[in-house]
Design an enzyme around this catalytic site. Structure first.
Site, mmCIF file in Angstrom:
data_model
loop_
_atom_site.group_PDB
_atom_site.id
_atom_site.type_symbol
_atom_site.label_atom_id
_atom_site.label_comp_id
_atom_site.label_asym_id
_atom_site.label_seq_id
_atom_site.Cartn_x
_atom_site.Cartn_y
_atom_site.Cartn_z
ATOM 1 N N VAL A 191 -4.275 -6.217 -7.096
ATOM 2 C CA VAL A 191 -5.518 -6.818 -7.585
ATOM 3 C C VAL A 191 -6.132 -5.858 -8.602
ATOM 4 C CG1 VAL A 191 -7.811 -7.653 -6.944
ATOM 5 C CG2 VAL A 191 -5.862 -8.051 -5.419
ATOM 6 N N LYS B 22 0.448 -2.081 -5.052
ATOM 7 C CA LYS B 22 -0.050 -0.973 -5.869
ATOM 8 C C LYS B 22 0.640 0.324 -5.427
ATOM 9 C CE LYS B 22 -4.072 1.254 -5.698
ATOM 10 N NZ LYS B 22 -3.999 2.672 -6.078
ATOM 11 N N SER C 126 -8.848 0.593 -6.903
ATOM 12 C CA SER C 126 -8.521 1.714 -6.034
ATOM 13 C C SER C 126 -9.816 2.295 -5.488
ATOM 14 C CB SER C 126 -7.779 2.799 -6.837
ATOM 15 O OG SER C 126 -7.794 4.017 -6.124
ATOM 16 N N SER C 127 -9.755 2.752 -4.258
ATOM 17 C CA SER C 127 -10.932 3.413 -3.678
ATOM 18 C C SER C 127 -11.284 4.658 -4.474
ATOM 19 C CB SER C 127 -10.666 3.800 -2.227
ATOM 20 O OG SER C 127 -10.237 2.674 -1.500
ATOM 21 N N HIS D 171 -12.201 -2.624 -1.250
ATOM 22 C CA HIS D 171 -12.475 -3.380 -2.474
ATOM 23 C C HIS D 171 -11.681 -4.677 -2.394
ATOM 24 C CE1 HIS D 171 -8.543 -1.898 -3.576
ATOM 25 N NE2 HIS D 171 -8.964 -0.640 -3.497
ATOM 26 N N GLU D 172 -11.694 -5.406 -3.502
ATOM 27 C CA GLU D 172 -11.067 -6.734 -3.523
ATOM 28 C C GLU D 172 -9.556 -6.665 -3.230
ATOM 29 O OE1 GLU D 172 -11.029 -10.590 -3.363
ATOM 30 O OE2 GLU D 172 -12.859 -9.374 -3.364
ATOM 31 N N GLY D 173 -8.928 -5.541 -3.547
ATOM 32 C CA GLY D 173 -7.500 -5.388 -3.231
ATOM 33 C C GLY D 173 -7.267 -5.460 -1.726
ATOM 34 N N HIS D 174 -8.085 -4.720 -0.989
ATOM 35 C CA HIS D 174 -7.980 -4.759 0.474
ATOM 36 C C HIS D 174 -8.315 -6.165 0.987
ATOM 37 C CE1 HIS D 174 -9.168 -0.419 -0.276
ATOM 38 N NE2 HIS D 174 -8.097 -0.242 0.475
ATOM 39 N N GLY E 57 -0.220 -3.410 0.057
ATOM 40 C CA GLY E 57 -0.379 -3.724 -1.357
ATOM 41 C C GLY E 57 0.743 -3.119 -2.188
HETATM 42 P P1 AMP Z 1 -5.716 2.448 1.159
HETATM 43 O O1 AMP Z 1 -6.993 2.109 1.854
HETATM 44 O O2 AMP Z 1 -5.919 2.921 -0.239
HETATM 45 O O3 AMP Z 1 -4.793 3.286 1.978
HETATM 46 O O4 AMP Z 1 -4.970 1.064 0.973
HETATM 47 C C1 AMP Z 1 -4.778 0.193 2.049
HETATM 48 C C2 AMP Z 1 -3.892 -0.929 1.583
HETATM 49 O O5 AMP Z 1 -4.516 -1.624 0.512
HETATM 50 C C3 AMP Z 1 -2.543 -0.428 1.079
HETATM 51 O O6 AMP Z 1 -1.522 -1.299 1.535
HETATM 52 C C4 AMP Z 1 -2.716 -0.509 -0.410
HETATM 53 O O7 AMP Z 1 -1.502 -0.684 -1.105
HETATM 54 C C5 AMP Z 1 -3.595 -1.735 -0.547
HETATM 55 N N1 AMP Z 1 -4.263 -1.734 -1.843
HETATM 56 C C6 AMP Z 1 -5.016 -0.754 -2.383
HETATM 57 N N2 AMP Z 1 -5.415 -1.086 -3.617
HETATM 58 C C7 AMP Z 1 -4.902 -2.322 -3.873
HETATM 59 C C8 AMP Z 1 -4.959 -3.211 -4.983
HETATM 60 N N3 AMP Z 1 -5.616 -2.908 -6.101
HETATM 61 N N4 AMP Z 1 -4.310 -4.396 -4.885
HETATM 62 C C9 AMP Z 1 -3.627 -4.713 -3.753
HETATM 63 N N5 AMP Z 1 -3.545 -3.921 -2.675
HETATM 64 C C10 AMP Z 1 -4.170 -2.740 -2.730
#
Ligand code: AMP
Length: 284
Positions: free
Chosen positions: A177, A150, A186-187, A34-37, A148
């Site tokens: 984000v 988060k 969040s995913s 998502h936009e966070g990634h 992130g």
């Molecule tokens: P994940 O795929 O959930 O393991 O997350 C991969 C990376 O993306 C991790 O460093 C997370 O902290 C980051 N991340 C996930 N959600 C967000 C968000 N909403 N804003 C910023 N970074 C994020």
């Protein structure tokens, strides 16, 4: 952009680039992007000559009964998003590449950083995170790695791992984000039904309120009471934890002072979906 599945091919590809002096940025993810990634990937593309994003749903950071099997997998959409952002390589290994041994002999232990927050709620989670991130760091050998905020505790744990184990890697924390209404992206948000999605705003709304009240000089006890009061208004929310810690090293704060950089951290269940969020209360 090229998607690479094996360690061998990734090493053969990155080696010459690194030797020719190109800097490498790395964005580890579990996909379902998502936009966070995307924001992490953008930061890496801006800072580095080459950006590698990994997509790997790491089994060792899930506990039995958690959502490993149903974790969303959206590879084609993830590839499109990363390509649009300017990522050069996706590393998407199989489990057998990352965990070639039937039983791992070498495991990580984490001491005090594990005895709180998500470490307590998800025993074994951060050991799994440290295990996979150290493997990925050794495979990709980046100059910088993007995480992130988060996952606040994760950033603190990874930074400490990098310092203690002398990884020559700069860890770059990136801001959270959010959706327009404030929910941290969040995913796992896709698991929420319509009513849960509405009540998920408990996390971000409570945090914003706590920040306001902290700035007005309210006590820690008042903040705790606010969380309890808000819970009553969101019947679908089951609180996992609420805590205020120092953003520097996650130690407990006895009272709110700017020097300690207090950060409020929340985890809550909406049905079986567990969400986390955090907010610095008194920014320096
Ligand atoms: P994940 O795929 O959930 O393991 O997350 C991969 C990376 O993306 C991790 O460093 C997370 O902290 C980051 N991340 C996930 N959600 C967000 C968000 N909403 N804003 C910023 N970074 C994020």
């Amino acid at each position: 952009m090229i998607t690479i599945n094996t360690i061998r091919e990734l090493r053969d590809t990155l080696g010459p680039l690194r030797r020719s002096g190109k800097s490498v940025g790395f964005v580890p993810t579990m996909g379902a992007l998502h936009e966070g990634h995307a924001s992490l990937a953008r930061a890496s593309v801006k800072d580095n000559d080459i950006t590698v994003a990994s997509i790997f749903v790491n089994p060792t950071q899930f506990r039995p009964g958690e959502d490993l099997d149903k974790y969303p997998r959206t590879l084609a959409a993830d590839q499109a998003m990363l390509e649009a952002v300017g990522v050069d390589f996706i590393f998407a290994p199989e489990k057998r590449d990352i965990y070639p041994f039937e039983v791992d002999e070498i495991l990580f232990g984490i001491r005090s950083l594990n005895g709180m927050l998500c470490g307590t709620s998800r025993p074994g989670h951060f050991e799994g995170v440290v295990q996979v991130v150290s493997k990925l760091f050794n495979i990709v050998q980046p100059d910088r790695a993007y995480f992130g905020m988060k996952d606040f505790q994760q950033v603190v744990v990874i930074k400490r791992m990098v310092e203690e184990l002398f990884f020559p890697i700069e860890v770059i924390p990136c801001p959270i984000v959010r959706e327009v209404d404030g929910l941290a992206m969040s995913s796992r948000n896709v698991y929420l039904n319509a009513e849960e999605r509405k009540q998920a705003l408990f996390l971000s709304r409570t945090l914003s309120q706590l920040k306001e009240e902290a700035r007005e000089g309210q006590s820690l006890a008042a903040l705790q009471a606010r969380v309890e009061a808000n819970l009553a208004k969101y019947p679908l929310v089951k609180l996992d934890y609420f805590d205020v810690r120092s953003a520097i090293d996650l130690t407990e704060v006895k009272s709110l002072s700017r020097e300690q950089e207090p950060v409020a951290l929340i985890a809550a269940f909406l049905g079986s979906t567990r969400l986390i969020d955090n907010l610095p209360l008194l920014e320096k």
